[in-house]
Design an enzyme around this catalytic site. Structure first.
Site, PDB file in Angstrom:
ATOM      1  N   SER A 317      -5.598   3.410   1.069  1.00  0.00           N
ATOM      2  CA  SER A 317      -5.147   2.025   0.959  1.00  0.00           C
ATOM      3  C   SER A 317      -5.582   1.312   2.228  1.00  0.00           C
ATOM      4  O   SER A 317      -5.870   1.959   3.238  1.00  0.00           O
ATOM      5  CB  SER A 317      -3.621   1.948   0.853  1.00  0.00           C
ATOM      6  N   ASP A 318      -5.671  -0.022   2.200  1.00  0.00           N
ATOM      7  CA  ASP A 318      -5.774  -0.733   3.463  1.00  0.00           C
ATOM      8  C   ASP A 318      -4.381  -0.712   4.091  1.00  0.00           C
ATOM      9  O   ASP A 318      -3.393  -0.359   3.431  1.00  0.00           O
ATOM     10  CB  ASP A 318      -6.280  -2.162   3.261  1.00  0.00           C
ATOM     11  N   LEU A 319      -4.302  -1.083   5.348  1.00  0.00           N
ATOM     12  CA  LEU A 319      -3.047  -0.957   6.082  1.00  0.00           C
ATOM     13  C   LEU A 319      -1.905  -1.674   5.360  1.00  0.00           C
ATOM     14  O   LEU A 319      -1.943  -2.893   5.162  1.00  0.00           O
ATOM     15  CB  LEU A 319      -3.221  -1.531   7.493  1.00  0.00           C
TER      16      LEU A 319
END
Length: 429
Positions: A317-319
């Site tokens: 996932s992105d942050l």
């Protein structure tokens, strides 16, 4: 004759003893076994907590303690996290900027950085129950984002070189610098096709052309990963899947409304080319496409990425983008967001809060199955075995100082800058 017989018997017993010891060694520790067998053996030995921890990638810059100029050790926070349930990945341990509050004084120069990641890796390998090595992921958008490394021009400038061979060499330099310090994953290249100049991340991209992005981005991937992923290179992370560069009204992470034909032909093309060239990991984007969050989009992450393109790595996932699903009002809180993401094919939670805090609850409530968790863990462990981390978890600390910001790499950065310079008007320069 009697003496020869005794010697022969001794040799036979020694060989038999060695074979017995080898047979007693867990399959996942036997380097000559197929990766799939080693993964299956290790997976069968893991508790639920250990499995979930492999799917977490917390922020990393608080994981070391610097004691004086040339001394570094695992921080109390790292030891506590690894003692509770050994974490699978950490992000940006070596990052130094105002956000991390790491400076030239409090951060790590390349040799000390290698020493730090070796120390963290040694704790994981020697002090935890199963000794599973950690994947250290570092930001590498136009050079490794750390102290003492080579800074290359941004991708927007690099795209103006129109030089695939140069991009290959740039990717190789970036990957070697990150790996020499102990990193295993380099976040980059950014393959978003950017069409809205109001968007705040234009300079991270190769621009507005999908074909140019696919050609140059693929060469960066090949350079960073080498001919075959191994312990001398890093795994790339393609960013950001998908259509991140055309948000509504130019707002970062804004919704995207687009038909599938245009999505595939223009915005997925660079990712498809890079995946088929061997890119090992992919990162999802913050936005939604036609109302479906990319971080929970099964059509994108499973049907297309794995089913059509043959992707065999794992997806980040992105942050905190799993947490962001809840804000799009398509899930029932963070537990619902975690379940949606995992079921869609999202393997590793960057930030670590959603999976670490809610996957157990999701399993208990029947929102996910153990097979869903095992699938994601299997994807992570497979790359660790493929890289040879169980046999070669550490790096040569002296080499980092030789590789990072070397004369050759600085000259290469200058060449990229020179070839990427565009004169809007030539007054005889």
């Amino acid at each position: 004759m009697f003496r020869i017989s005794i010697i022969c018997l001794s040799l036979v017993l020694s060989v038999a003893s060695a074979n017995t010891a080898y047979a007693q060694k867990p399959v996942y520790r036997q380097a000559d076994k197929p990766v799939a067998e080693r993964v299956a053996d290790l997976l069968g030995r893991m508790t639920l907590d250990e499995k979930i921890a492999q799917l977490r990638c917390p922020l990393g810059w608080e994981m070391y303690t610097k004691n004086g100029k040339n001394s570094v050790e695992p921080s109390e926070k790292y030891v506590k996290m690894m003692s509770e349930a050994p974490i699978g990945s950490f992000w940006a341990v070596l990052r130094a900027d105002p956000w991390t509050q790491k400076t030239l004084e409090t951060g790590l120069h390349p040799r000390l950085a290698a020493k730090a990641l070796n120390a963290l890796q040694r704790y994981a390998v020697e002090k935890t129950r199963l000794g599973i090595p950690v994947l250290f992921a570092e930001e590498c958008p136009h050079g490794h984002m750390a102290i003492g490394t080579t800074v290359f021009p941004t991708s927007l400038c690099a795209a103006s070189t129109w030089n695939p061979e140069l991009m290959h060499r740039m990717g190789e330099a970036i990957g070697l610098e990150a790996r020499s310090q102990g990193a295993n994953v380099g976040y980059g290249p950014v393959l978003d096709v950017a069409r809205d100049p109001r968007w705040s991340r234009m300079e991270e991209t190769f621009g507005e052309d999908p074909w140019l992005t696919s050609v140059l981005g693929t060469e960066v991937v090949r350079g960073m990963q080498g001919d075959a992923p191994d312990a001398s290179h890093v795994y790339c992370t393609l960013k950001h899947l998908a259509a991140y560069g055309i948000p509504e009204s130019g707002h970062n992470g804004g919704a995207v409304f687009i038909g599938e034909r245009v999505l595939r032909s223009q915005y997925l093309l660079p990712f498809e080319k890079a995946v088929k060239a061997g890119a090992a990991t992919v990162m999802t984007s913050y936005n939604s496409i036609d109302g479906v969050p990319c971080t929970a989009n099964r059509h994108l992450l499973t049907d297309i990425l794995r089913g059509e393109w043959g992707f065999r790595g794992f997806v980040y996932s992105d942050l905190l983008s799993i947490d962001g699903i809840a804000g799009m009002r398509v899930s029932d809180g963070l537990a619902g967001s975690a379940a949606l993401a995992l079921k869609a094919g999202l393997d590793v939670d960057l930030g670590g809060g959603a999976y670490g805090g809610y996957l157990k609850e999701c399993l208990d409530k029947g929102m996910i199955t153990m097979a869903d968790i095992d699938r994601a863990v299997r994807n992570v462990l497979t790359l660790k075995f493929r890289m040879g981390l169980f046999e070669n978890p550490y790096v040569d600390e002296k080499r980092a100082a030789e590789v990072c910001h070397s004369d050759d790499h600085v000259a290469l950065a200058r060449q990229v800058a020179e070839e990427g310079t565009v004169l809007l008007k030539n007054n005889g320069v």
